[in-house]
Scaffold this motif. Structure first.
Motif, PDB file in Angstrom:
ATOM      1  N   TYR A 164      42.235   1.643  34.549  1.00  0.00           N
ATOM      2  CA  TYR A 164      41.147   2.804  35.402  1.00  0.00           C
ATOM      3  C   TYR A 164      40.745   3.050  36.624  1.00  0.00           C
ATOM      4  O   TYR A 164      41.505   3.555  37.458  1.00  0.00           O
ATOM      5  CB  TYR A 164      40.305   3.138  34.077  1.00  0.00           C
ATOM      6  N   GLU A 165      40.136   1.445  36.757  1.00  0.00           N
ATOM      7  CA  GLU A 165      39.724   0.984  37.980  1.00  0.00           C
ATOM      8  C   GLU A 165      40.861   1.005  39.145  1.00  0.00           C
ATOM      9  O   GLU A 165      41.346   1.590  39.923  1.00  0.00           O
ATOM     10  CB  GLU A 165      39.113   0.030  38.231  1.00  0.00           C
ATOM     11  N   ARG A 166      41.954   0.726  38.609  1.00  0.00           N
ATOM     12  CA  ARG A 166      43.234  -0.449  39.677  1.00  0.00           C
ATOM     13  C   ARG A 166      43.711   1.269  39.749  1.00  0.00           C
ATOM     14  O   ARG A 166      44.013   1.357  40.500  1.00  0.00           O
ATOM     15  CB  ARG A 166      43.906  -1.180  39.068  1.00  0.00           C
ATOM     16  N   VAL A 167      44.420   2.126  38.693  1.00  0.00           N
ATOM     17  CA  VAL A 167      45.135   3.121  38.862  1.00  0.00           C
ATOM     18  C   VAL A 167      44.284   4.458  39.909  1.00  0.00           C
ATOM     19  O   VAL A 167      45.441   4.857  40.328  1.00  0.00           O
ATOM     20  CB  VAL A 167      45.344   3.738  37.523  1.00  0.00           C
ATOM     21  N   CYS A 168      42.986   4.183  40.002  1.00  0.00           N
ATOM     22  CA  CYS A 168      42.373   5.563  40.172  1.00  0.00           C
ATOM     23  C   CYS A 168      42.087   4.932  41.869  1.00  0.00           C
ATOM     24  O   CYS A 168      42.329   5.853  42.405  1.00  0.00           O
ATOM     25  CB  CYS A 168      41.093   5.636  39.812  1.00  0.00           C
ATOM     26  N   SER A 169      41.822   3.816  42.235  1.00  0.00           N
ATOM     27  CA  SER A 169      42.028   3.545  43.681  1.00  0.00           C
ATOM     28  C   SER A 169      43.349   3.893  43.932  1.00  0.00           C
ATOM     29  O   SER A 169      43.400   4.184  45.164  1.00  0.00           O
ATOM     30  CB  SER A 169      41.454   1.493  43.256  1.00  0.00           C
ATOM     31  N   GLU A 170      44.315   3.016  43.334  1.00  0.00           N
ATOM     32  CA  GLU A 170      46.042   3.538  43.918  1.00  0.00           C
ATOM     33  C   GLU A 170      46.432   4.965  44.433  1.00  0.00           C
ATOM     34  O   GLU A 170      46.860   4.930  45.425  1.00  0.00           O
ATOM     35  CB  GLU A 170      46.835   2.975  43.041  1.00  0.00           C
TER      36      GLU A 170
END
Length: 191
Positions: free
Chosen positions: A78-84
């Protein structure tokens, strides 16, 4: 005396069912339905009634496979996808506002998971932010209002309508920035 009890009970039941019918009509307009057949298969259910427990209320949330995919989204993903997603949206909005001659007073800022896009008067401000506890991205739009998007499959989906974050922006922003070709769908997690 017994007749009075029966009449009182019938009146009570009549009021309960009348109230349930009114509630059902109001809930139907909000996308909620009552389903007496499939209690065991649904999550997020609430039951109502006086004596009957076979009515069940459930918001439409897409199909069960999509719900399972969203539930199993781990925090790191979630953190990775949200940041991207937010980084790409920030860069794209900065590019759009810099090249827009018709926007006076526009500004784009991003920090602490909150992307603020001020498009000046009379257009208003878009706020797009992460909601880590819910594993969602929230959008506040001056055009369509607030929406909460869940990451399902490979897209950010507003489950009440099935609309994606990027498609909603694709519908609204070209009506504001008319001097440029706009394509939010080409951004990460846009298609």
């Amino acid at each position: 005396m017994q007749t009075h009890r029966i009449i009182s009970h019938l009146r009570f039941c009549s009021n309960v069912w009348r109230s349930a019918a009114a509630s059902s009509a109001a809930n139907c307009a909000r996308g909620i339905t009552y389903n007496p057949a499939a209690r065991e298969n649904w999550t997020q259910s609430t039951y109502f009634s006086h004596h009957r427990r076979d009515y069940q209320c459930r918001r439409f949330h897409g199909n069960q496979k999509e719900d399972d995919a969203e539930i199993h989204l781990d925090t790191a993903t979630y953190e990775r996808v949200c940041s991207e997603t937010l980084d790409a949206l920030c860069d794209y909005f900065e590019e759009l506002t810099e090249n827009a001659n018709d926007l006076k007073g526009s500004d784009v800022s991003y920090g602490d998971g909150v992307l603020t896009v001020n498009l000046g008067q009379p257009h208003g401000t878009y706020v797009i932010n992460r909601q880590t506890p819910n594993k969602q991205i929230w959008l506040s739009s001056p055009t369509s209002g607030p929406k909460r998007f869940d990451f399902v499959g490979s897209k950010w989906i507003y489950k009440h309508s099935g609309e994606t974050l990027h498609s909603l922006l694709q519908l609204e922003i070209p009506n504001i920035i008319k001097s440029q070709s706009i394509d939010f769908i080409q951004l990460p997690y846009g298609s």
